[in-house]
Motif scaffolding. Structure first.
Motif, mmCIF file in Angstrom:
data_model
loop_
_atom_site.group_PDB
_atom_site.id
_atom_site.type_symbol
_atom_site.label_atom_id
_atom_site.label_comp_id
_atom_site.label_asym_id
_atom_site.label_seq_id
_atom_site.Cartn_x
_atom_site.Cartn_y
_atom_site.Cartn_z
ATOM 1 N N GLY A 223 0.783 -1.221 0.000
ATOM 2 C CA GLY A 223 0.000 0.000 0.000
ATOM 3 C C GLY A 223 0.819 1.277 0.000
ATOM 4 N N ASP A 224 2.131 1.172 0.237
ATOM 5 C CA ASP A 224 3.003 2.347 0.216
ATOM 6 C C ASP A 224 3.507 2.671 -1.190
ATOM 7 O OD1 ASP A 224 2.870 2.589 3.025
ATOM 8 O OD2 ASP A 224 4.470 1.111 3.271
ATOM 9 N N LEU A 225 3.259 1.779 -2.141
ATOM 10 C CA LEU A 225 3.778 1.935 -3.501
ATOM 11 C C LEU A 225 2.771 2.676 -4.380
ATOM 12 C CD1 LEU A 225 5.323 -1.623 -3.974
ATOM 13 C CD2 LEU A 225 6.435 0.475 -3.195
ATOM 14 N N PRO A 226 3.222 3.214 -5.510
ATOM 15 C CA PRO A 226 2.300 3.912 -6.415
ATOM 16 C C PRO A 226 1.090 3.043 -6.746
ATOM 17 C CG PRO A 226 4.557 4.267 -7.120
ATOM 18 C CD PRO A 226 4.621 3.266 -6.008
ATOM 19 N N ALA A 227 -0.092 3.614 -6.658
ATOM 20 C CA ALA A 227 -1.322 2.854 -6.865
ATOM 21 C C ALA A 227 -1.392 2.220 -8.238
ATOM 22 C CB ALA A 227 -2.526 3.768 -6.643
ATOM 23 N N SER A 228 -0.758 2.835 -9.214
ATOM 24 C CA SER A 228 -0.860 2.355 -10.595
ATOM 25 C C SER A 228 -0.241 0.986 -10.822
ATOM 26 C CB SER A 228 -0.203 3.369 -11.544
ATOM 27 O OG SER A 228 1.181 3.486 -11.255
ATOM 28 N N ILE A 229 0.645 0.545 -9.919
ATOM 29 C CA ILE A 229 1.370 -0.711 -10.142
ATOM 30 C C ILE A 229 1.038 -1.786 -9.115
ATOM 31 C CG2 ILE A 229 3.431 -0.189 -8.749
ATOM 32 C CD1 ILE A 229 5.130 -1.283 -11.071
ATOM 33 N N ARG A 230 0.265 -1.447 -8.096
ATOM 34 C CA ARG A 230 0.023 -2.403 -7.007
ATOM 35 C C ARG A 230 -0.627 -3.688 -7.492
ATOM 36 N NH1 ARG A 230 -2.843 1.884 -2.970
ATOM 37 N NH2 ARG A 230 -1.104 3.354 -2.807
ATOM 38 N N SER A 231 -1.677 -3.570 -8.297
ATOM 39 C CA SER A 231 -2.410 -4.753 -8.746
ATOM 40 C C SER A 231 -1.516 -5.684 -9.555
ATOM 41 C CB SER A 231 -3.620 -4.332 -9.587
ATOM 42 O OG SER A 231 -4.294 -5.466 -10.094
ATOM 43 N N GLU A 232 -0.696 -5.125 -10.437
ATOM 44 C CA GLU A 232 0.193 -5.948 -11.259
ATOM 45 C C GLU A 232 1.243 -6.656 -10.408
ATOM 46 O OE1 GLU A 232 -1.990 -3.345 -13.862
ATOM 47 O OE2 GLU A 232 -0.836 -2.933 -12.026
ATOM 48 N N LEU A 233 1.780 -5.952 -9.398
ATOM 49 C CA LEU A 233 2.753 -6.580 -8.497
ATOM 50 C C LEU A 233 2.110 -7.721 -7.716
ATOM 51 C CD1 LEU A 233 4.598 -3.436 -7.089
ATOM 52 C CD2 LEU A 233 5.630 -5.263 -8.465
ATOM 53 N N ASP A 234 0.930 -7.459 -7.176
ATOM 54 C CA ASP A 234 0.236 -8.481 -6.397
ATOM 55 C C ASP A 234 -0.072 -9.706 -7.256
ATOM 56 O OD1 ASP A 234 -0.831 -9.173 -3.840
ATOM 57 O OD2 ASP A 234 -2.842 -8.871 -4.623
ATOM 58 N N THR A 235 -0.570 -9.485 -8.459
ATOM 59 C CA THR A 235 -0.897 -10.584 -9.371
ATOM 60 C C THR A 235 0.343 -11.395 -9.722
ATOM 61 O OG1 THR A 235 -2.766 -9.375 -10.315
ATOM 62 C CG2 THR A 235 -1.825 -11.150 -11.655
ATOM 63 N N LEU A 236 1.438 -10.700 -10.003
ATOM 64 C CA LEU A 236 2.679 -11.381 -10.371
ATOM 65 C C LEU A 236 3.165 -12.296 -9.266
ATOM 66 C CD1 LEU A 236 5.308 -11.903 -11.935
ATOM 67 C CD2 LEU A 236 6.200 -9.769 -10.953
ATOM 68 N N PHE A 237 3.282 -11.757 -8.054
ATOM 69 C CA PHE A 237 3.886 -12.552 -6.978
ATOM 70 C C PHE A 237 2.950 -13.649 -6.474
ATOM 71 C CE2 PHE A 237 6.936 -9.119 -7.030
ATOM 72 C CZ PHE A 237 8.126 -9.805 -6.812
ATOM 73 N N LEU A 238 1.654 -13.427 -6.542
ATOM 74 C CA LEU A 238 0.733 -14.509 -6.212
ATOM 75 C C LEU A 238 0.841 -15.627 -7.238
ATOM 76 C CD1 LEU A 238 -2.499 -12.687 -4.972
ATOM 77 C CD2 LEU A 238 -0.803 -13.928 -3.618
ATOM 78 N N HIS A 239 1.045 -15.275 -8.489
ATOM 79 C CA HIS A 239 1.239 -16.298 -9.524
ATOM 80 C C HIS A 239 2.544 -17.068 -9.280
ATOM 81 C CE1 HIS A 239 0.919 -18.191 -13.482
ATOM 82 N NE2 HIS A 239 2.223 -17.964 -13.603
ATOM 83 N N LEU A 240 3.600 -16.368 -8.919
ATOM 84 C CA LEU A 240 4.862 -17.045 -8.614
ATOM 85 C C LEU A 240 4.669 -18.075 -7.507
ATOM 86 C CD1 LEU A 240 7.412 -14.088 -8.717
ATOM 87 C CD2 LEU A 240 7.561 -16.177 -10.091
#
Length: 359
Positions: free
Chosen positions: A99-116
């Motif tokens: 939640g401290d990161l730019p809002a524009s990239i949070r969803s993509e980061l979350d999706t990526l690492f959950l997929h990993l």
């Protein structure tokens, strides 16, 4: 704090090389491509959607015009993966949640690492590449640590047998808040179902005192060396026909070393230890210990029911040995209770037990 643990070691841990390489190269990369990944990953994961998820992060990252904001994303990955240093509150470590990161990239980061974590780490060709599976890694962890009981609480079984769901892997820094540490095996621990639930560890941020104040604490980390805990039970009023009330007994648990009080407080709070232990006395030991002791005596044909208080104490010493901390749920509490019977119970109470057990 109950037992020291040896690390979970597995070839699967090389999955962390994939995001490490990506975030090391992303800032200076002019385009998305194979150079952002380890060579082996370009082959192993070629048929999957993994790279598309990395590309989505790459594109959102490059669209952020502010370099300090881009740097914060890389810093979040770097600091979130210093698990032990974060837990020990080492100088220079920074807590950066999703939640401290730019809002524009949070969803993509979350999706990526959950997929990993949910897919890539279990992907058949990857398991073949490293000659290991998660279940085998957990089996090895159980074997090298000699466990049949959850090492975090000591209250529940810790079995990873065929025919049932494998043991959970807990993210010590929870993946809801720190998804960028989702496949770091320094952050992954086999854990009992009840310790992993929402009523206990759940998705707490173990690095702070509360979500409101957010003060850093020195947190318990399962692989840190520690001197363990001291567990003590006493009856204030010994049991009578009227039953046992909370005012009739006391139980305390504390670190063996005062210097480890902060770490103990973290373990106790994160896993709700004191509350669970007290209720275990109420619902297990007080209601079942006499039947358990009788069964122990009846099953061992070399031990007879005691006729005297000293014989009873001798039997209790043998019974205590039947509660190894790593192998029988509730042992840390039973051992404290039996110590009381041996060392502090009144002769009148023990004499009454002798009479009762001979019936």
């Amino acid at each position: 704090m109950i037992t020291r643990l040896q690390r979970l070691t597995t070839g699967l841990s090389i999955i962390q090389e994939v995001p490490e390489t990506f975030f090391r190269e992303i800032e200076n990369s002019a385009s998305f491509g194979n150079h952002l990944f380890p060579a082996w990953a370009n082959t192993v994961f070629a048929p999957t959607s993994l790279k598309r998820k990395f590309e989505a992060v790459y594109n959102k990252y490059k669209a952020i015009r502010s370099k300090p904001n881009r740097d914060k994303i890389v810093d979040a990955f770097t600091h979130s993966n210093q698990i032990e240093n974060l837990c020990t509150n080492q100088a220079g470590t920074i807590i950066i949640e999703l939640g401290d990161l730019p809002a524009s990239i949070r969803s993509e980061l979350d999706t990526l690492f959950l997929h990993l974590y949910n897919s890539a780490i279990n992907y058949g060709p990857f398991e073949t590449h490293v000659s290991h599976t998660l279940k085998q890694a957990i089996d090895s962890f159980i074997q090298i640590n000699g466990l049949e009981v959850c090492p975090f609480c000591g209250l529940e079984g810790f079995l990873n047998i065929e025919g049932q769901s494998r043991l959970a892997l807990d993210h010590w820094l929870c993946k809801d808040l720190f998804p960028m540490a989702a496949v770091n095996f320094d952050n992954l621990f086999p854990i009992g179902h009840d310790c992993n639930g929402r009523a206990t560890k759940g998705s707490k941020n173990i690095l702070i005192d509360s979500p409101e104040t957010k003060n850093r604490v020195k947190a318990y980390y399962p692989y840190l060396n520690h001197a363990g805990v001291n567990s003590s039970f006493s009856f204030v009023n010994e049991p009578s026909i009227g039953g046992i009330n909370d005012a009739d007994w006391t139980y305390s648990i504390a670190p063996n070393l005062p210097a480890e009080q902060d770490v103990f407080n973290s373990w106790n709070s994160v896993l709700n230890i004191s509350f669970r232990y007290l209720d275990y006395f109420r619902k297990n030991i007080f209601l079942m210990w006499e039947a358990d002791y009788k069964e122990f005596i009846n099953d061992d044909h070399d031990i007879e029911h005691a006729n005297t208080i000293e014989e009873l104490k001798a039997n209790f010493r043998l019974w205590k040995a039947a509660f190894p901390l790593k192998r029988r749920p509730g042992s840390i509490l039973y051992r404290a209770f039996i110590d009381y019977l041996i060392n502090d119970a009144s002769d009148a109470y023990l004499y009454g037990l002798c009479q009762n057990f001979q019936r």
